[in-house]
Structures are given as structure tokens and as C-alpha cells.
Write an enzyme that holds these catalytic residues in place. Structure first.
Site, PDB file in Angstrom:
ATOM      1  N   LYS A 201       0.856  -1.177   0.000  1.00  0.00           N
ATOM      2  CA  LYS A 201       0.000   0.000   0.000  1.00  0.00           C
ATOM      3  C   LYS A 201       0.898   1.234   0.000  1.00  0.00           C
ATOM      4  O   LYS A 201       1.753   1.393   0.874  1.00  0.00           O
ATOM      5  CB  LYS A 201      -0.894  -0.002   1.242  1.00  0.00           C
ATOM      6  N   LYS A 255      -2.290  -1.428  -3.787  1.00  0.00           N
ATOM      7  CA  LYS A 255      -3.144  -0.246  -3.674  1.00  0.00           C
ATOM      8  C   LYS A 255      -2.306   1.023  -3.766  1.00  0.00           C
ATOM      9  O   LYS A 255      -1.290   1.091  -3.090  1.00  0.00           O
ATOM     10  CB  LYS A 255      -3.844  -0.309  -2.324  1.00  0.00           C
TER      11      LYS A 255
HETATM   12  C1  PBG Z   1      -7.121   3.615   5.735  1.00  0.00           C
HETATM   13  C2  PBG Z   1      -7.522   3.352   4.339  1.00  0.00           C
HETATM   14  C3  PBG Z   1      -7.374   4.251   3.291  1.00  0.00           C
HETATM   15  C4  PBG Z   1      -7.977   3.666   2.187  1.00  0.00           C
HETATM   16  C5  PBG Z   1      -8.446   2.405   2.572  1.00  0.00           C
HETATM   17  N1  PBG Z   1      -8.127   2.220   3.920  1.00  0.00           N
HETATM   18  C6  PBG Z   1      -6.847   5.640   3.244  1.00  0.00           C
HETATM   19  C7  PBG Z   1      -5.542   5.945   3.805  1.00  0.00           C
HETATM   20  O1  PBG Z   1      -4.668   5.081   3.955  1.00  0.00           O
HETATM   21  O2  PBG Z   1      -5.362   7.117   4.143  1.00  0.00           O
HETATM   22  C8  PBG Z   1      -8.090   4.342   0.858  1.00  0.00           C
HETATM   23  C9  PBG Z   1      -9.155   3.864  -0.037  1.00  0.00           C
HETATM   24  C10 PBG Z   1      -9.533   4.789  -1.110  1.00  0.00           C
HETATM   25  O3  PBG Z   1      -8.919   5.867  -1.325  1.00  0.00           O
HETATM   26  O4  PBG Z   1     -10.494   4.452  -1.790  1.00  0.00           O
HETATM   27  N2  PBG Z   1      -6.337   2.760   6.395  1.00  0.00           N
END
Ligand code: PBG
Length: 331
Positions: A201, A255
Site C-alpha cells: 500500500k 493499492k
Molecule cells: C485507511 C484506508 C485508506 C484507504 C483504505 N483504507 C486511506 C488511507 O490510507 O489514508 C483508501 C481507499 C480509497 O482511497 O479508496 N487505512
């Protein structure tokens, strides 16, 4: 290997629809889709999200209706994200392990209504519950500490599993959290609860609308670069994936999605494990914005993007377009 022109004309197989169908290498179906949903308090509540046109937060009754819709459309999994009330957010994110929190009520309601007709995937990370919007606990320097955060994430994951979650999806990027969660699930007799790890991520600018949706955006100071990955790196993603598989993840996620197709491809080639892409909120918003100004046909752009994930090696895709895509695919 290949003949040469004119014995071989690659256009022969493209000449007609039936032939293109016959030669098609990749296929996207509703069963490839995971639908992320935002939960809010109340009854009969629908709150549209301005930066995600077409996406709303729903109160638990509406979430159950969306889950039933997913079943009817052939979407196998919904992913839940809570918009926690401001007065339930705190420095330590304790609401994350309240057995009666919004998330747990939504899980139970879906499971009561749909049983095993649908899988419920739940996000493990503290950002919807902290008053500072970070995914973990802060020390006095404002640094997100690892091991103490992992201990809280374990409590959060077990809380979700007890409420009936089918897939635990840690999105926090702390080191060692998959092993800790897996051990706790085993000890708690949750042997068949899966872990889909947000393994690679990235610290991405594509998450903005999501933070609006869960209400953490306005709270967040600084960034998440001390735990989410540097977009410049790809070898490091393979190390993250290797660790998470060794620690007990059943599947891994990359992601955001489209900007990281090379990572998806490398992960699939190297490990052969089930890989999922999260087509995140900023990607959704970009597609909607582009089509709204006539820069392309929304449905065609959407299908082309979803196919790219399958081509790269994905088993499935988390996308806010899941119901739209499923409707198109179902004709
Ligand atoms: C938080 C989380 C995020 C997303 C999914 N879980 C945002 C972040 O890490 O700030 C993002 C998903 C999206 O942008 O659709 N842990």
C-alpha cells in the site's frame, strides 16, 4: 513460434465479433468485484459524498440493502468502512475494539440478512477511530509507533471476527501485524476467517475522497509516509508481500490500482498467490470527472480499466464502480 506475413495475418482472428470472443484471453465478471461501502450512524440515512459523485454513506439498514443488491448482482464480497461519530474518536482509537461499534453492527446486520450468500471484508486500521486521523498510535514526537499499534489492531481484528467478518483486511502497513492477527484468529477458533493483507500500500495522493468519506481527512495532519510505501519503490513491494504471505495472509492487495499495475504483475509472477487491486477513491473520481466533461465514455473506460487488472494477474478488484460494472456485465 510465429509465421510470417502473409501466411500469418493477426487481423484474421480480429475480423468478426464471434472470432474476437473466441480468442479473448481475459474476462471480467461480477464475481471479480469487491464493493467498498461507507457506513454511518442513524436509520434511513443516505449521505452523498461530494468528492465521490454517485457514492453515499449509508446507515446500517441501507448497508444491508446494498449487501442484498450485491448478492442479486453476483458481487461476492462487500468491504466496510465506518464514518465514526466525532465524539467517538480519540487519541488511542479505542472505539475500534468496541464490540458494539458501527462496523460490528453493520457486519452483524449483513450476516443476519444474507448469511453466506455474501462475504464481508473489514478494514483493520485506526484512522476512522483516531482524533488525529493516523492509522496507528502516536508517541510524543507524533511518530506512529509500530508494536503498540499492532496490539490494538489485533483487538480490532478479533472484534470484527467475533461480529462475523469473513475477511480481515489490514490496511495499516505496520510491520508484523499479519502474524499477530493470524495467531490471534487461530487462538480464538476463527480458523476460517481469511486475511487479505494490504501488502503493498503506497503513500498515495489518490486517497483524498476516501478520507472525506470516513471523515478522517480534516483531522489528518502531516502524511502517512513513515508507514505507507514510497511510490518510487517496487522491489520493496515484493518484500512486503513475501513477509505477509509468510505471516499468514491468504491473499494480498496492491493499492492504488491503475498506477501500480507493474507491482501487481510482479507479485503474481513471483509468488503466484491471489492478488487483488484496490481501485481507490481518487481513481473513481478521476474517471467520473473525465466522463462528465465528455473526455470519454464512462462505461467503456471502466471496463477497459477493470480488464487491465485481470490482464496484470488480479483475482479481483475492489472498486466503487462495482455495482455499475456488475450491471453492465449482467446486461
Ligand atoms: C485507511 C484506508 C485508506 C484507504 C483504505 N483504507 C486511506 C488511507 O490510507 O489514508 C483508501 C481507499 C480509497 O482511497 O479508496 N487505512
Amino acid at each position: 513460434m510465429t509465421g510470417s506475413y502473409p501466411n500469418t495475418r493477426l487481423r484474421r482472428s480480429r475480423a468478426t465479433g464471434w472470432s474476437r470472443a473466441l480468442h479473448r484471453e481475459n474476462l471480467i465478471t461480477p464475481a471479480d468485484l469487491i464493493w467498498p461501502l461507507f457506513v454511518t450512524e442513524g436509520n434511513g440515512v443516505e449521505e452523498p459524498i461530494a468528492s465521490l459523485p454517485g457514492v453515499s454513506r449509508w446507515s446500517v439498514d441501507g448497508i444491508v440493502a446494498r449487501a442484498k443488491e450485491a448478492v442479486a448482482l453476483g458481487i461476492p464480497v462487500v468491504a466496510l468502512f465506518p464514518n465514526t461519530q466525532p465524539d467517538r474518536r480519540s487519541d488511542d482509537g479505542a472505539e475500534a475494539h468496541n464490540p458494539d461499534n458501527l462496523m460490528c453492527r453493520a457486519i452483524r446486520a449483513i450476516k443476519d440478512a444474507c448469511g453466506d450468500d455474501i462475504g464481508v471484508l473489514t478494514d483493520v486500521a485506526l484512522d476512522p477511530y483516531t482524533s488525529h486521523g493516523q492509522d496507528g498510535l502516536l508517541n510524543t514526537d507524533g511518530y506512529v509507533v509500530n508494536d503498540d499499534t499492532v496490539a490494538v489492531l489485533v483487538d480490532q481484528a478479533i472484534n470484527q471476527a467475533e461480529a462475523g467478518a469473513d475477511i480481515i483486511a489490514p490496511s495499516d502497513m505496520m510491520d508484523g501485524r499479519i502474524r499477530a492477527i493470524r495467531m490471534a484468529l487461530e487462538m480464538g477458533d476463527h480458523h476460517n476467517v481469511q486475511i487479505m493483507s494490504y501488502a503493498a500500500k503506497y503513500a498515495s495522493a489518490f486517497y483524498g475522497p476516501f478520507r472525506d468519506a470516513v471523515g478522517s481527512g480534516g483531522l489528518l495532519k502531516g502524511d502517512k509516509k513513515s508507514y505507507q510505501m514510497d511510490p518510487a519503490n517496487s522491489d520493496e513491494a515484493l518484500r512486503e508481500v513475501e513477509f505477509d504471505i509468510a505471516e499468514g495472509a491468504d491473499s494480498v492487495m496492491v493499492k492504488p490500482g491503475l498506477a501500480y499495475l507493474d507491482i501487481i504483475y510482479r507479485v503474481k509472477q513471483q509468488f503466484g498467490v491471489p492478488v487483488f487491486a484496490y481501485q481507490v477513491s481518487g481513481e473513481y473520481a478521476m474517471l467520473e470527472a473525465a466522463s462528465s466533461v465528455g473526455a470519454g465514455d464512462r462505461d467503456a473506460l471502466l471496463m477497459e480499466k477493470l480488464l487491465a487488472f485481470k490482464r496484470a494477474g488480479c483475482s479481483g478488484v475492489l472498486t466503487y464502480h462495482a455495482p455499475v460494472a456488475a450491471r453492465l456485465l449482467n446486461g
